[in-house]
Design a protein around this motif. Structure first.
Motif, mmCIF file in Angstrom:
data_model
loop_
_atom_site.group_PDB
_atom_site.id
_atom_site.type_symbol
_atom_site.label_atom_id
_atom_site.label_comp_id
_atom_site.label_asym_id
_atom_site.label_seq_id
_atom_site.Cartn_x
_atom_site.Cartn_y
_atom_site.Cartn_z
ATOM 1 N N GLN A 379 -75.924 -38.637 -42.054
ATOM 2 C CA GLN A 379 -76.276 -40.049 -42.173
ATOM 3 C C GLN A 379 -76.508 -40.691 -40.803
ATOM 4 O O GLN A 379 -75.763 -40.471 -39.856
ATOM 5 C CB GLN A 379 -75.205 -40.807 -42.948
ATOM 6 N N MET A 380 -77.595 -41.461 -40.758
ATOM 7 C CA MET A 380 -77.975 -42.164 -39.530
ATOM 8 C C MET A 380 -77.824 -43.682 -39.687
ATOM 9 O O MET A 380 -78.007 -44.434 -38.734
ATOM 10 C CB MET A 380 -79.426 -41.823 -39.169
ATOM 11 N N HIS A 381 -77.549 -44.140 -40.917
ATOM 12 C CA HIS A 381 -77.305 -45.559 -41.202
ATOM 13 C C HIS A 381 -78.479 -46.444 -40.778
ATOM 14 O O HIS A 381 -78.280 -47.504 -40.185
ATOM 15 C CB HIS A 381 -76.022 -46.047 -40.511
ATOM 16 N N ALA A 382 -79.693 -46.007 -41.065
ATOM 17 C CA ALA A 382 -80.856 -46.827 -40.726
ATOM 18 C C ALA A 382 -80.815 -48.111 -41.555
ATOM 19 O O ALA A 382 -81.003 -48.083 -42.772
ATOM 20 C CB ALA A 382 -82.139 -46.058 -40.987
ATOM 21 N N CYS A 383 -80.583 -49.240 -40.915
ATOM 22 C CA CYS A 383 -80.344 -50.488 -41.646
ATOM 23 C C CYS A 383 -81.585 -51.016 -42.354
ATOM 24 O O CYS A 383 -81.480 -51.816 -43.287
ATOM 25 C CB CYS A 383 -79.776 -51.552 -40.704
ATOM 26 N N TYR A 384 -82.772 -50.570 -41.908
ATOM 27 C CA TYR A 384 -83.996 -51.043 -42.561
ATOM 28 C C TYR A 384 -84.271 -50.311 -43.873
ATOM 29 O O TYR A 384 -85.149 -50.702 -44.638
ATOM 30 C CB TYR A 384 -85.203 -50.906 -41.623
ATOM 31 N N LEU A 385 -83.513 -49.231 -44.137
ATOM 32 C CA LEU A 385 -83.662 -48.483 -45.387
ATOM 33 C C LEU A 385 -82.407 -48.531 -46.255
ATOM 34 O O LEU A 385 -82.483 -48.687 -47.461
ATOM 35 C CB LEU A 385 -83.991 -47.012 -45.084
ATOM 36 N N PHE A 386 -81.270 -48.359 -45.613
ATOM 37 C CA PHE A 386 -80.032 -48.155 -46.364
ATOM 38 C C PHE A 386 -79.111 -49.369 -46.231
ATOM 39 O O PHE A 386 -77.966 -49.271 -45.784
ATOM 40 C CB PHE A 386 -79.335 -46.881 -45.875
ATOM 41 N N GLN A 387 -79.621 -50.531 -46.661
ATOM 42 C CA GLN A 387 -78.814 -51.737 -46.646
ATOM 43 C C GLN A 387 -77.609 -51.568 -47.580
ATOM 44 O O GLN A 387 -77.718 -50.968 -48.651
ATOM 45 C CB GLN A 387 -79.639 -52.946 -47.088
ATOM 46 N N GLN A 388 -76.472 -52.090 -47.169
ATOM 47 C CA GLN A 388 -75.235 -51.896 -47.918
ATOM 48 C C GLN A 388 -74.995 -52.968 -48.977
ATOM 49 O O GLN A 388 -73.997 -52.898 -49.712
ATOM 50 C CB GLN A 388 -74.056 -51.864 -46.946
ATOM 51 N N ASP A 389 -75.884 -53.946 -49.084
ATOM 52 C CA ASP A 389 -75.681 -55.008 -50.071
ATOM 53 C C ASP A 389 -76.761 -54.996 -51.159
ATOM 54 O O ASP A 389 -77.135 -56.031 -51.706
ATOM 55 C CB ASP A 389 -75.644 -56.377 -49.383
ATOM 56 N N LYS A 390 -77.279 -53.792 -51.462
ATOM 57 C CA LYS A 390 -78.267 -53.670 -52.542
ATOM 58 C C LYS A 390 -77.603 -53.901 -53.891
ATOM 59 O O LYS A 390 -76.372 -53.779 -54.032
ATOM 60 C CB LYS A 390 -78.923 -52.291 -52.497
ATOM 61 N N HIS A 391 -78.400 -54.169 -54.903
ATOM 62 C CA HIS A 391 -77.866 -54.540 -56.212
ATOM 63 C C HIS A 391 -77.668 -53.350 -57.145
ATOM 64 O O HIS A 391 -77.426 -53.538 -58.333
ATOM 65 C CB HIS A 391 -78.785 -55.569 -56.873
ATOM 66 N N TYR A 392 -77.784 -52.108 -56.644
ATOM 67 C CA TYR A 392 -77.546 -50.931 -57.482
ATOM 68 C C TYR A 392 -76.595 -49.976 -56.762
ATOM 69 O O TYR A 392 -76.218 -50.205 -55.600
ATOM 70 C CB TYR A 392 -78.869 -50.232 -57.833
ATOM 71 N N ASP A 393 -76.214 -48.893 -57.438
ATOM 72 C CA ASP A 393 -75.285 -47.909 -56.893
ATOM 73 C C ASP A 393 -75.928 -47.213 -55.679
ATOM 74 O O ASP A 393 -76.914 -46.482 -55.813
ATOM 75 C CB ASP A 393 -74.944 -46.881 -57.977
ATOM 76 N N TYR A 396 -77.260 -43.392 -54.968
ATOM 77 C CA TYR A 396 -78.579 -42.855 -55.341
ATOM 78 C C TYR A 396 -79.614 -43.021 -54.232
ATOM 79 O O TYR A 396 -80.764 -42.633 -54.406
ATOM 80 C CB TYR A 396 -79.064 -43.532 -56.632
ATOM 81 N N ASP A 397 -79.220 -43.587 -53.102
ATOM 82 C CA ASP A 397 -80.087 -43.582 -51.925
ATOM 83 C C ASP A 397 -79.802 -42.285 -51.165
ATOM 84 O O ASP A 397 -78.789 -42.167 -50.473
ATOM 85 C CB ASP A 397 -79.809 -44.798 -51.031
ATOM 86 N N THR A 398 -80.689 -41.318 -51.300
ATOM 87 C CA THR A 398 -80.396 -39.954 -50.836
ATOM 88 C C THR A 398 -80.953 -39.635 -49.448
ATOM 89 O O THR A 398 -80.779 -38.526 -48.945
ATOM 90 C CB THR A 398 -80.968 -38.927 -51.836
ATOM 91 N N GLY A 399 -81.622 -40.597 -48.833
ATOM 92 C CA GLY A 399 -82.296 -40.312 -47.561
ATOM 93 C C GLY A 399 -81.381 -39.866 -46.449
ATOM 94 O O GLY A 399 -81.779 -39.087 -45.572
ATOM 95 N N ASP A 400 -80.132 -40.357 -46.448
ATOM 96 C CA ASP A 400 -79.207 -40.001 -45.378
ATOM 97 C C ASP A 400 -78.579 -38.626 -45.558
ATOM 98 O O ASP A 400 -77.747 -38.223 -44.747
ATOM 99 C CB ASP A 400 -78.104 -41.058 -45.271
ATOM 100 N N LYS A 401 -78.987 -37.899 -46.605
ATOM 101 C CA LYS A 401 -78.496 -36.531 -46.783
ATOM 102 C C LYS A 401 -79.271 -35.534 -45.926
ATOM 103 O O LYS A 401 -78.830 -34.395 -45.750
ATOM 104 C CB LYS A 401 -78.616 -36.096 -48.246
ATOM 105 N N ALA A 402 -80.427 -35.944 -45.443
ATOM 106 C CA ALA A 402 -81.297 -35.031 -44.702
ATOM 107 C C ALA A 402 -81.623 -35.616 -43.337
ATOM 108 O O ALA A 402 -81.549 -36.826 -43.129
ATOM 109 C CB ALA A 402 -82.580 -34.767 -45.480
ATOM 110 N N LEU A 403 -81.986 -34.745 -42.402
ATOM 111 C CA LEU A 403 -82.368 -35.192 -41.068
ATOM 112 C C LEU A 403 -83.726 -35.875 -41.081
ATOM 113 O O LEU A 403 -83.993 -36.765 -40.270
ATOM 114 C CB LEU A 403 -82.397 -34.003 -40.106
ATOM 115 N N GLN A 404 -84.602 -35.424 -41.998
ATOM 116 C CA GLN A 404 -85.936 -35.993 -42.044
ATOM 117 C C GLN A 404 -85.896 -37.359 -42.716
ATOM 118 O O GLN A 404 -85.011 -37.654 -43.518
ATOM 119 C CB GLN A 404 -86.881 -35.063 -42.803
ATOM 120 N N CYS A 405 -86.871 -38.183 -42.419
ATOM 121 C CA CYS A 405 -86.968 -39.485 -43.080
ATOM 122 C C CYS A 405 -87.916 -39.382 -44.273
ATOM 123 O O CYS A 405 -87.513 -39.503 -45.406
ATOM 124 C CB CYS A 405 -87.436 -40.549 -42.106
#
Length: 544
Positions: A379-393, A396-405
């Protein structure tokens, strides 16, 4: 139980150089299917398939005006548009959507592209066609203008480029193409690939790929269940191959490595030697942390003794990875999954459905036994993609599982094929390929002019052998014989490609000179295709 159709071992769809077509031949089947399609596509496809009734163009790459009936656009609704009125030589990409009033031109252009693709698909399964229309690189460069220009090309030129590209492409779906581990072309998988390209989204968040993310979730869980991890728990991702993990050693918590390597060995790993090397490394002050066992090596198709390896890894607290890129699909077969006994003890497993399961390239899964591990490592915690205040679980945001974007949607091809075939369909397909390899092995193991590279029946579909032309079979000088034998496979392979009849790989291995490595992963292949390969090798190599 439903019929296995194409996966059956019967040869009625394999008759080469026959004019008659039984209902089981791919061409005849497609003709019947084309008649049932509505609109312009069905009628045009049917015409394309009637090779004997509709004259083939002499040069598929030559400029040809669109062959469409006046008054029909193929859109299956009442309209005033006519395909005959669309002249592609006067149109450019800027005339297509999102251009104003570009819908009719777009539909007509895309239908022309579909026509080219459908004709190529049907031709690919026709044994009377070449596997490859081979030309040397300098010839191919001179025959076509591949250079990029400042000025845009017309859509007519674009269609010509499409035809030329497929004309010289390798027909990897051809039943006599055995060159790589990934062969064949599945129609449902192809449809899925078209759909994902149309959707054109990224797999990094649920918000931009809701269905695809959920399908990846359920499919990975199913694959982990098949591996044998309790209740399918764990982690995983579909990715081209890069994977980073933390080991259990605190001093190595930030170590990152690539688990999708080329096969590390050709034969089987020897457990006693593995333990000896681990002890030697520890005595020198090193920290052994990773063992990569192989389930189906690239050359020999060998399976490492996973149970013994897992015992050693547990004893020395070493991460056990199983490279099942080639052989992992045998887990789908009740008859052959025993070859991976012990895989459930692994910490991680690589599994490439684009090989033995014939999912269109690429489709590679990395599965991990520890839940949440991949997120914690990458996980790189890119704030423009993986905001922590989204309205769903957010799980299911799987992007931080991989090095690639950017991550392509590879899951839908496998998921849709699994729905279409069921697990029993994949099992039948895999079992058939292994039966074909056993048939080849039994035919040549005692046949004059053939020598097996290693003793014993192959574990996978890899059949490795030398063909000895008559001129070198009785050479007494072993070194001279070896020198001549080294040149045989490359010459035969070159002739195969120049004639366009078939393709099979070759390579040296250690002190062994060039030998053929035959692999079977195309469900379209039959016994007759194996017979053809043997006869073709002998025909092309008899004068060497």
């Amino acid at each position: 139980m439903a019929s296995h159709g194409f996966w059956s071992l019967g040869g009625d769809n394999a008759g080469a150089n026959t004019g008659s077509q039984s209902p089981s031949t791919p061409r005849a089947w497609c003709q019947a299917a084309a008649q049932k399609l509505s609109g312009g596509i069905g009628s045009k496809l049917y015409a394309l398939l009637n090779v004997g009734e509709v004259e083939k163009p002499a040069d598929p790459a030559a400029k040809q005006p669109p062959q469409t009936a006046a008054g029909t656009c193929g859109c299956n609704k009442s309209c005033n548009c006519t395909k005959a009125a669309v002249v592609f030589s006067d149109l450019y990409s800027t005339d297509l959507l999102p251009a104003t009033d570009g819908d009719t031109k777009t539909m007509t252009f895309l239908q022309e592209v579909v026509d080219i693709l459908l004709a190529y698909i049907v031709e690919s399964f026709d044994r009377e066609t070449k596997v490859i229309d081979f030309h040397y690189p300098n010839e191919l460069l001179q025959m076509n203008n591949w250079e990029l220009q400042d000025e845009p090309a017309t859509l007519d030129d674009i269609l010509i480029s499409c035809r030329a590209t497929l004309k010289y492409a390798i027909k990897t779906a051809h039943p006599r193409y055995f060159n790589q581990l990934s062969t064949g072309l599945d129609m449902v998988g192809l449809a899925a690939d078209w759909l994902t390209s149309t959707a054109n989204t990224n797999m990094f968040t649920y918000e931009v790929a809701p269905v695809f993310v959920l399908l990846e979730y359920v499919t990975l869980k199913k694959m982990r269940e098949i591996i044998g991890w309790p209740d399918g728990r764990g982690d995983g991702i579909f990715s081209p191959g890069m994977f980073a993990w933390k080991t259990m050693q605190p001093s190595l918590n930030n170590f990152k490595a690539n688990s999708s390597l080329f096969s590390l060995c050709s034969g089987k790993l020897i457990p006693a030697d593995l333990e000896r090397r681990i002890l030697e490394a520890k005595q020198k002050g090193f920290v052994p942390f990773f063992v990569s066992a192989t389930a189906g090596t690239t050359v020999y198709g060998a399976f490492d003794p996973l149970i013994a390896i897992s015992d050693i890894c547990k004893k020395y607290n070493v991460w056990m990875h199983v490279d099942g890129a080639w052989g992992g699909s045998l887990l789908m077969s009740r008859r052959h999954r025993w070859k991976l006994d012990g895989v459930e003890r692994a910490n991680s497993v690589t599994w490439n459905p684009h090989k033995m399961m014939s999912v269109p390239l690429q489709c590679s899964a990395l599965l991990v036994r520890e839940e949440g591990l991949m997120q914690n490592c990458n996980q790189m915690h890119a704030c423009y993609l993986f905001q922590q205040d989204k309205h769903y679980d957010l799980s299911y945001d799987t992007g931080d599982k991989a090095l690639q974007c950017g991550r392509h949607v590879d899951i839908f091809k496998l998921w849709l094929m699994w729905r279409a075939k069921g697990t029993i369909g994949f099992e039948a397909q895999i079992d058939k390929c292994l039966e074909l390899s056993e048939y080849l092995y039994n035919k040549i193991k005692d046949r004059e002019g053939y020598e097996m590279v290693f003793d014993g029946k192959p574990q996978h579909t890899n059949v490795c052998f030398w063909y000895l032309p008559p001129g070198i079979r009785y050479m007494e000088d072993k070194e001279e014989r070896k020198k001549h034998l080294h040149k045989v496979a490359p010459v035969i392979k070159a002739r195969m490609m120049e004639y366009g009849t078939t393709m099979v790989s070759y390579q040296p291995q250690g002190d062994k000179v060039n030998f053929f490595r035959m692999v079977i992963s195309n469900p379209a292949a039959t016994f007759e295709d194996i017979d053809f390969l043997i006869e073709e090798i002998e025909r092309l190599g008899q004068d060497l």
